[in-house]
Motif scaffolding. Structure first.
Motif, short mmCIF file in Angstrom:
data_model
loop_
_atom_site.label_atom_id
_atom_site.label_comp_id
_atom_site.label_asym_id
_atom_site.label_seq_id
_atom_site.Cartn_x
_atom_site.Cartn_y
_atom_site.Cartn_z
N CYS A 130 60.16 -33.98 -18.80
CA CYS A 130 58.98 -34.21 -17.96
C CYS A 130 58.61 -35.69 -17.92
CB CYS A 130 57.78 -33.38 -18.43
SG CYS A 130 57.10 -33.91 -20.02
N LEU A 131 57.82 -36.02 -16.91
CA LEU A 131 57.18 -37.32 -16.78
C LEU A 131 55.74 -37.17 -17.24
CD1 LEU A 131 56.75 -40.25 -15.58
CD2 LEU A 131 56.19 -39.08 -13.42
N ILE A 132 55.28 -38.11 -18.07
CA ILE A 132 53.88 -38.14 -18.50
C ILE A 132 53.29 -39.45 -18.01
CG2 ILE A 132 52.29 -37.95 -20.44
CD1 ILE A 132 54.68 -36.92 -22.12
N SER A 173 56.99 -27.06 -12.93
CA SER A 173 55.68 -26.82 -13.55
C SER A 173 54.87 -28.10 -13.58
CB SER A 173 55.86 -26.28 -14.96
OG SER A 173 56.51 -25.03 -14.94
N TYR A 174 53.54 -27.92 -13.60
CA TYR A 174 52.69 -29.08 -13.39
C TYR A 174 51.36 -28.92 -14.14
CZ TYR A 174 50.23 -32.67 -10.76
OH TYR A 174 49.51 -33.78 -10.40
N TRP A 175 51.03 -29.92 -14.97
CA TRP A 175 49.76 -29.98 -15.70
C TRP A 175 49.00 -31.23 -15.27
CZ3 TRP A 175 47.31 -26.89 -19.21
CH2 TRP A 175 48.04 -25.89 -19.84
N LEU A 229 45.50 -37.27 -17.51
CA LEU A 229 46.90 -37.20 -17.89
C LEU A 229 47.62 -36.24 -16.95
CD1 LEU A 229 46.99 -36.99 -21.79
CD2 LEU A 229 48.20 -38.67 -20.39
N GLU A 230 48.79 -36.66 -16.47
CA GLU A 230 49.58 -35.82 -15.57
C GLU A 230 50.95 -35.55 -16.21
OE1 GLU A 230 50.74 -35.88 -10.86
OE2 GLU A 230 50.95 -37.75 -11.96
N TYR A 231 51.33 -34.28 -16.26
CA TYR A 231 52.65 -33.86 -16.73
C TYR A 231 53.40 -33.25 -15.55
CZ TYR A 231 50.55 -33.77 -21.49
OH TYR A 231 49.92 -34.07 -22.67
N ALA A 232 54.50 -33.85 -15.15
CA ALA A 232 55.35 -33.29 -14.09
C ALA A 232 56.68 -32.88 -14.72
CB ALA A 232 55.56 -34.31 -12.98
N PHE A 233 56.99 -31.58 -14.73
CA PHE A 233 58.17 -31.06 -15.42
C PHE A 233 59.34 -30.87 -14.45
CE2 PHE A 233 54.67 -29.87 -18.12
CZ PHE A 233 55.17 -29.99 -19.41
N GLU A 234 60.54 -31.03 -14.98
CA GLU A 234 61.75 -30.75 -14.22
C GLU A 234 61.74 -29.29 -13.77
OE1 GLU A 234 66.62 -31.06 -14.88
OE2 GLU A 234 65.25 -31.07 -16.59
N ALA A 235 62.17 -29.04 -12.54
CA ALA A 235 62.03 -27.72 -11.93
C ALA A 235 62.76 -26.62 -12.68
CB ALA A 235 62.49 -27.75 -10.47
N ASN A 236 63.91 -26.91 -13.26
CA ASN A 236 64.67 -25.83 -13.91
C ASN A 236 64.30 -25.64 -15.37
OD1 ASN A 236 65.78 -28.06 -15.11
ND2 ASN A 236 67.87 -27.73 -14.38
N VAL A 237 63.20 -26.26 -15.79
CA VAL A 237 62.72 -26.08 -17.17
C VAL A 237 61.83 -24.85 -17.22
CG1 VAL A 237 61.28 -27.03 -19.01
CG2 VAL A 237 62.84 -28.52 -17.76
N GLY A 238 62.21 -23.86 -18.03
CA GLY A 238 61.38 -22.68 -18.21
C GLY A 238 60.43 -22.88 -19.38
#
Length: 396
Positions: A72-74, A173-175, A191-200
């Motif tokens: 993810c990107l933080i 997924s996205y926080w 704070l923004e968390y952007a997760f890789e799409a294929n991460v469960g």
């Protein structure tokens, strides 16, 4: 002209890689952003909590230490104020991190974020006087509540203007989480968390990590959870007997009418003595038909104001309320919209419960979308209300 970045790398104790990047000189990225957005040219430095150089060091330490799973990107959205008094959020000159690996799509998402500012102030008011803001960081900053979606596709474009870009770049997924002063009373960034799409993601593990991150922030004089929201366990102990009765009533009512999900919202006061609602984990019910339990877990992290969503509206009216499709509600009015879309919830019924002169709560029921509901929704509402009252001594 590309801006030179410095970086650090370390392998965490769990074996996960963490890269942290930051600009060599404070103001490098912000000056470029100001050239793109004339409204920012007459502005002060990013206003988070004092000296900007100290803040950059704090944010650098923060994104380096945050406990998170998956690729993810933080990144951090900091407020910047212009002389007219308006406030915008920007990621310019704020340190950011990659967890797991440096993902090409997430790196591109970071570059797109740099070309975006989020208006915290009201920018449009329609005939219903509903306030609109630009995107999710501004909503989170204004409300002080987190947003989570199992996938960015559950947002509509007006809720998340970067949605299509994010999906093309492989964001899943996205926080988005508010960051508070140590007192937990004033939001100073997002704070923004952007997760890789294929991460469960294992949501419950993620929530445990969020609590751990709250502890990390406390050591830095910051907080992820408002001070008054952290007292829910205390409240549950005081209401232990009453909540046991409510739990029994929920189970009987839900099984009788084959409901999908139900939970209680307890009335509390925030630090300014304003009435709020928080959920009570012991008093939740869900059927085997639910394919996604994200809604159950994420609701524990939220508070609801008077008039917000069905439960907030019921708290205000002290009556009951029905909505045939909550997924069509405005996300500003109902922050759970992305989670509800993922869970497949549509019809919802909420009812006010008075325990005594000082304590009351709201029961929230999610109804099955079947022929019975289509034929006569009012009949089902009345049946639920009657059954709840018949199985609980709490109702007046």
């Amino acid at each position: 002209m590309p801006i030179e970045l410095k970086f650090s790398y370390r392998k965490r104790g769990d074996g996960i890689n963490r890269w942290v990047f930051w600009t060599q000189h404070n103001g490098d990225e912000l000056n470029q952003v100001k050239s793109l957005f004339p409204v920012l040219r007459d502005s002060t430095q990013p206003d988070t909590n004092g000296d900007s150089q100290l803040n950059r060091l704090t944010i650098k330490n923060l994104v380096e230490l945050l406990d998170v799973q998956g690729t993810c990107l933080i990144q951090f959205w900091a407020p910047i104020r212009i002389n007219s008094g308006k406030t915008f959020l920007t990621t310019a000159d704020q340190p950011f991190a990659f967890n797991g690996k440096i993902h090409e799509g997430l790196w591109a998402y970071r570059r797109v974020s740099l070309l975006t500012i989020a208006s915290v102030d009201s920018t449009e008011i329609d005939e219903t006087k509903r306030v609109h803001v630009h995107g999710r960081p501004a909503r989170v900053f204004r409300s002080g509540m987190p947003e989570f979606s199992p996938h960015v596709r559950y947002y509509y474009m007006d809720e998340y203007p970067l949605r299509n870009f994010a999906m093309c770049l492989g964001v899943g997924s996205y926080w988005t989480l508010p960051v508070f002063e140590s007192s937990g009373d004033r939001c100073i960034g997002v704070l923004e968390y952007a997760f890789e799409a294929n991460v469960g993601l294992d949501l419950y593990s993620t929530l445990d990590r969020l609590i751990n991150n709250h502890r990390i922030l406390k050591t830095m004089g910051l907080a992820l959870i408002p001070s008054w929201l952290a007292c829910s366990q205390e409240i549950q102990e005081v209401w232990e007997q009453e909540l046991a009765k409510v739990k029994e009533a929920l189970e009987v009512t839900c099984k009788t009418h084959r409901l999908l999900f139900a939970q209680t919202w307890i009335s509390v006061l925030d630090s300014s003595r304003t009435q709020m609602l928080i959920t009570s984990p012991p008093t939740k019910y869900w059927s085997e038909e639910i394919t996604s339990l994200e809604f159950l877990a994420v609701s524990d992290l939220h508070h609801v104001r008077i008039g917000q969503g069905l439960v907030g509206k019921v708290l205000s009216s002290k009556g009951s309320c029905f909505c045939r499709d909550i997924t069509q509600l405005s996300i500003d009015f109902y922050p759970f919209v992305p989670i509800a879309r993922c869970a497949g919830f549509t019809a919802c019924f909420a009812i006010f419960v008075r325990l005594n002169s000082a304590c009351h709560m709201v029961l929230e029921f999610f109804l099955p979308n079947d022929e019975t509901l289509d034929r006569n929704p009012q009949f089902l509402e009345q049946a639920i209300s009657h059954n709840s009252r018949a199985t609980s001594e709490l109702f007046p």
